[in-house]
Design a protein around this motif. Structure first.
Motif, PDB file in Angstrom:
ATOM      1  N   GLU A 120       0.880  -1.166  -0.011  1.00  0.00           N
ATOM      2  CA  GLU A 120       0.027  -0.108   0.047  1.00  0.00           C
ATOM      3  C   GLU A 120       0.951   1.544   0.081  1.00  0.00           C
ATOM      4  O   GLU A 120       0.635   2.354  -0.706  1.00  0.00           O
ATOM      5  CB  GLU A 120      -0.956   0.072   1.222  1.00  0.00           C
ATOM      6  CG  GLU A 120      -2.118  -1.009   1.238  1.00  0.00           C
ATOM      7  CD  GLU A 120      -2.855  -1.119   2.474  1.00  0.00           C
ATOM      8  OE1 GLU A 120      -2.646  -0.294   3.131  1.00  0.00           O
ATOM      9  OE2 GLU A 120      -3.486  -2.189   2.726  1.00  0.00           O
ATOM     10  N   ILE A 121       1.952   1.217   0.795  1.00  0.00           N
ATOM     11  CA  ILE A 121       2.963   2.333   0.932  1.00  0.00           C
ATOM     12  C   ILE A 121       3.623   2.700  -0.533  1.00  0.00           C
ATOM     13  O   ILE A 121       3.592   3.778  -0.898  1.00  0.00           O
ATOM     14  CB  ILE A 121       3.771   2.204   1.952  1.00  0.00           C
ATOM     15  CG1 ILE A 121       3.123   2.363   3.406  1.00  0.00           C
ATOM     16  CG2 ILE A 121       4.730   3.208   1.929  1.00  0.00           C
ATOM     17  CD1 ILE A 121       4.077   2.033   4.529  1.00  0.00           C
ATOM     18  N   ALA A 122       3.898   1.670  -1.156  1.00  0.00           N
ATOM     19  CA  ALA A 122       4.546   1.673  -2.339  1.00  0.00           C
ATOM     20  C   ALA A 122       3.677   2.334  -3.430  1.00  0.00           C
ATOM     21  O   ALA A 122       4.140   3.236  -4.209  1.00  0.00           O
ATOM     22  CB  ALA A 122       5.230   0.315  -2.918  1.00  0.00           C
ATOM     23  N   GLN A 123       2.498   1.994  -3.569  1.00  0.00           N
ATOM     24  CA  GLN A 123       1.362   2.434  -4.437  1.00  0.00           C
ATOM     25  C   GLN A 123       0.979   4.025  -3.965  1.00  0.00           C
ATOM     26  O   GLN A 123       1.207   5.037  -4.924  1.00  0.00           O
ATOM     27  CB  GLN A 123       0.324   1.593  -4.264  1.00  0.00           C
ATOM     28  CG  GLN A 123       0.062   0.595  -5.126  1.00  0.00           C
ATOM     29  CD  GLN A 123       0.205   0.715  -6.546  1.00  0.00           C
ATOM     30  OE1 GLN A 123       1.263   0.518  -7.199  1.00  0.00           O
ATOM     31  NE2 GLN A 123      -0.998   1.623  -7.245  1.00  0.00           N
ATOM     32  N   GLU A 124       0.984   4.273  -2.747  1.00  0.00           N
ATOM     33  CA  GLU A 124       0.837   5.622  -2.297  1.00  0.00           C
ATOM     34  C   GLU A 124       1.915   6.637  -2.525  1.00  0.00           C
ATOM     35  O   GLU A 124       1.974   7.695  -3.016  1.00  0.00           O
ATOM     36  CB  GLU A 124       0.631   5.694  -0.848  1.00  0.00           C
ATOM     37  CG  GLU A 124      -0.153   7.251  -0.554  1.00  0.00           C
ATOM     38  CD  GLU A 124      -0.756   7.072   0.948  1.00  0.00           C
ATOM     39  OE1 GLU A 124      -0.894   8.192   1.329  1.00  0.00           O
ATOM     40  OE2 GLU A 124      -1.122   5.979   1.375  1.00  0.00           O
ATOM     41  N   VAL A 125       3.091   6.121  -2.625  1.00  0.00           N
ATOM     42  CA  VAL A 125       4.383   6.986  -2.813  1.00  0.00           C
ATOM     43  C   VAL A 125       4.506   7.077  -4.073  1.00  0.00           C
ATOM     44  O   VAL A 125       4.618   8.366  -4.613  1.00  0.00           O
ATOM     45  CB  VAL A 125       5.773   6.001  -2.265  1.00  0.00           C
ATOM     46  CG1 VAL A 125       6.888   6.728  -2.918  1.00  0.00           C
ATOM     47  CG2 VAL A 125       5.753   6.257  -0.882  1.00  0.00           C
ATOM     48  N   GLU A 126       4.135   6.098  -5.070  1.00  0.00           N
ATOM     49  CA  GLU A 126       4.033   6.234  -6.485  1.00  0.00           C
ATOM     50  C   GLU A 126       3.330   7.487  -7.011  1.00  0.00           C
ATOM     51  O   GLU A 126       3.455   8.015  -7.731  1.00  0.00           O
ATOM     52  CB  GLU A 126       3.997   4.979  -7.220  1.00  0.00           C
ATOM     53  CG  GLU A 126       4.101   4.918  -8.587  1.00  0.00           C
ATOM     54  CD  GLU A 126       5.178   5.387  -9.245  1.00  0.00           C
ATOM     55  OE1 GLU A 126       5.429   6.165 -10.310  1.00  0.00           O
ATOM     56  OE2 GLU A 126       6.450   4.865  -8.631  1.00  0.00           O
TER      57      GLU A 126
END
Length: 90
Positions: free
Chosen positions: A36-42
């Protein structure tokens, strides 16, 4: 588990041990959180970077994109990973 999940898990173990112990399946929780964090960072990085200005050179583009990613990553980590310590941990 990606690096964000690993970072969150280590932070919780050290700073939020009670909350960590209450997790039913920490591996699954932090794997999902990391994704989830990786998606949000992107998503945030793309928003922060904005559109490519006319005449932007390679190095300027690289700097704009890297800066946007670092800003997005810092904000998301503060919001989702680096949570406050439990009261008895301070």
């Amino acid at each position: 588990m990606n690096r964000y999940g690993e970072q969150a898990m280590e932070h919780w173990k050290e700073n939020r041990p009670r909350a960590y112990r209450e997790l039913e399946d920490p591996q699954e929780f932090f794997t999902d959180l990391g994704e989830e964090i990786a998606q949000e960072v992107e998503t945030r990085a793309r928003e922060l970077a904005g559109k490519e200005p006319d005449g932007e050179g390679y190095l300027q583009r690289l700097q704009r994109l890297n800066t946007a990613r670092l800003e997005a990553e810092g904000a998301v980590l503060r919001e989702r990973v680096l949570l406050e310590e439990e009261p008895d941990q301070q």
